[in-house]
Design an enzyme around this catalytic site. Structure first.
Site, PDB file in Angstrom:
ATOM      1  N   LYS A 197     -48.314  83.667  24.771  1.00  0.00           N
ATOM      2  CA  LYS A 197     -48.840  82.398  24.272  1.00  0.00           C
ATOM      3  C   LYS A 197     -50.153  82.587  23.519  1.00  0.00           C
ATOM      4  O   LYS A 197     -50.349  82.026  22.437  1.00  0.00           O
ATOM      5  CB  LYS A 197     -49.012  81.423  25.440  1.00  0.00           C
ATOM      6  CG  LYS A 197     -49.308  80.007  25.031  1.00  0.00           C
ATOM      7  CD  LYS A 197     -50.797  79.756  25.026  1.00  0.00           C
ATOM      8  CE  LYS A 197     -51.067  78.316  24.610  1.00  0.00           C
ATOM      9  NZ  LYS A 197     -52.520  78.041  24.628  1.00  0.00           N
ATOM     10  N   ASP A 207     -46.843  76.366  25.457  1.00  0.00           N
ATOM     11  CA  ASP A 207     -47.606  76.257  26.695  1.00  0.00           C
ATOM     12  C   ASP A 207     -46.747  75.677  27.804  1.00  0.00           C
ATOM     13  O   ASP A 207     -45.565  75.393  27.632  1.00  0.00           O
ATOM     14  CB  ASP A 207     -48.867  75.418  26.484  1.00  0.00           C
ATOM     15  CG  ASP A 207     -48.529  74.029  25.984  1.00  0.00           C
ATOM     16  OD1 ASP A 207     -47.493  73.473  26.413  1.00  0.00           O
ATOM     17  OD2 ASP A 207     -49.279  73.499  25.153  1.00  0.00           O
TER      18      ASP A 207
END
Length: 419
Positions: A252, A271
DNA sequence: TCGAGACCTAAGGA
DNA sequence: ATCCTTAGGTCTC
């Protein structure tokens, strides 16, 4: 120097230390809305100016900037080291160029919106008038790397504090504005060593202290900031892979860096919220407890197929637009959370959305269409026409707004997942 | 591949 | 008041 006149600025400019001249950069709000772009979680260093909450103050390119926007221009003021010799026309032009590049104004948002709307009718249907002017900043990659290392398991308020501490303790002073001192983001070299780690732990960075010192050391061992900068030239997949070798940088955060500071517009940071909601609508992912590397890829591949080479921009635009929607509607002090409901008619032409198109802005393109067929199968299993209720909780504080991202993103994914 | 648990801290909710 | 969860995750088994 271009003097900014009129009552709009008179109260602003009369403050002590604000006597300097303003410059202007012509740009419409359609292309950039600075209040949104600077506060939507891309950069953690912008704040509303205390003396004028319509103005924003922050740093990039080793300078302190104050920005304020009208319908046709951004007015900006620059503070830097050696201010005395500043102020000639050459600097003005240079700064205007820096600002232009920081906002990446060479990329036509209007063109992108048109393209996204063609590919994805929710783009045209959702909040088309609300999310204008939301674009990606081109940030410094060193700052980006360490800022997003701080972001893990963390909230934006604390991330901002941490970034500020890094600058305060290890950055060079740039300038003093309205009685506050502004520091540059530290160099990588400054963040190496056990002393740094110890200090950062004392400063409540938690386990991120170790990641920061070790990542700094690794970057220097790899060749320093040049190595990092060079990741702009190796292609998205390779850049992400290289970034993930740094301690504290997983998928991420690597995608955040790729998208926000390495120029890879196709990178999509997924996320926890995005995942929780995505798996509701990508049925075969629902059984997974956590976001695995594989499921992460499936989610991002899906959105890349849908939105094209600027999928990362599209994702961030929708993400930020919903936050902005909240801000605009829910300005209350007493924490009341009124809800509004609206419906969006999702009448989709599958073949149109599945069609792959070329990038519409000059930019190196990466070929990520190999899984198109698979994605199409996964994502066209629902009815093509549905009415989706959208719920916006109205809140005021930033932290509260962030907290409601889950419901906010539901709005977006709810629509997207039912293509 | 996937799942579980640890990891620092702070703030908000139950 | 105290516990629990969550916040723009990552790493190790």
């Amino acid at each position: 120097m271009v003097a900014v006149k009129g009552s709009f600025y008179s109260s602003f400019c009369k403050h002590r230390g604000m006597e300097g001249s303003w410059n202007t950069l012509p740009v419409s709000r359609t292309e950039v809305e600075i209040s949104t772009v600077l506060s939507c979680g891309q950069s953690f260093r912008w704040k509303q100016l205390e003396s004028d909450d319509k103005a924003w103050i922050g740093t990039f390119s080793h300078k302190v900037w104050i920005l304020k926007q009208t319908d046709t221009e951004i007015h900006f003021k620059v503070f830097q080291q050696g201010m005395e010799e500043n102020g000639d026309k050459l600097d003005d032009e240079k700064n205007r160029g820096l600002l232009y590049d920081y906002f990446q104004l060479e990329v036509s948002l209007e063109t992108l919106y048109k393209e996204w709307s063609k590919r994805d009718e929710r783009f045209a249907n959702l909040t088309i008038q609300d999310y204008r002017g939301i674009r990606m900043l081109d940030q410094d990659c060193v700052e980006n790397v360490f800022s997003f290392i701080c972001s893990s398991n963390n909230n934006i308020a604390r991330i901002s504090q941490m970034v500020e501490k890094l600058c305060l303790h290890y950055g060079v002073k740039i300038a003093e504005v309205e009685g506050k001192t502004y520091y540059d983001f530290p160099t990588v070299e400054k963040l190496i060593g056990e002393k740094v780690e110890k200090k950062l732990r004392e400063e409540k960075f938690g386990y991120r202290a170790g990641f920061i010192a070790k990542t700094a050391a690794t970057i220097v061992a790899n060749g320093g900031v040049n190595w990092l900068e060079n990741l702009k030239n190796v292609g998205y997949d390779e850049a992400r892979k290289q970034l993930q070798t740094l301690p504290g940088i997983g998928r991420k955060v690597a995608d955040c860096v790729c998208l926000m500071s390495l120029g890879y517009s196709e990178a999509i940071p997924v996320d926890t919220h995005m995942h929780q909601i995505a798996k509701k609508y990508l049925p075969h992912l629902a059984k997974l407890k956590t976001l695995t590397d594989k499921s992460y890829s499936e989610i991002t591949d899906y959105f890349r197929a849908l939105h094209g080479d600027y999928a990362g921009w599209a994702h961030s635009v929708l993400f930020a637009s919903t936050l902005r929607h909240l801000k605009k509607d829910g300005v209350t002090e007493n924490k009341e959370t009124a809800t509004t409901e609206e419906t969006v008619d999702v009448n989709l032409d599958k073949s149109k959305n599945a069609k792959s198109k070329k990038s519409i802005v000059e930019k190196p393109t990466t070929d990520s269409s190999t899984k198109d067929d698979k994605q199409r199968r996964n994502c066209t299993s629902r009815e093509s026409k549905e009415t989706i209720p959208l719920r916006f909780e109205q809140v005021t504080q930033n932290s509260q707004q962030i907290r409601t991202f889950a419901s906010v993103i539901r709005t977006f994914l709810c629509a997207v997942a039912k293509v």
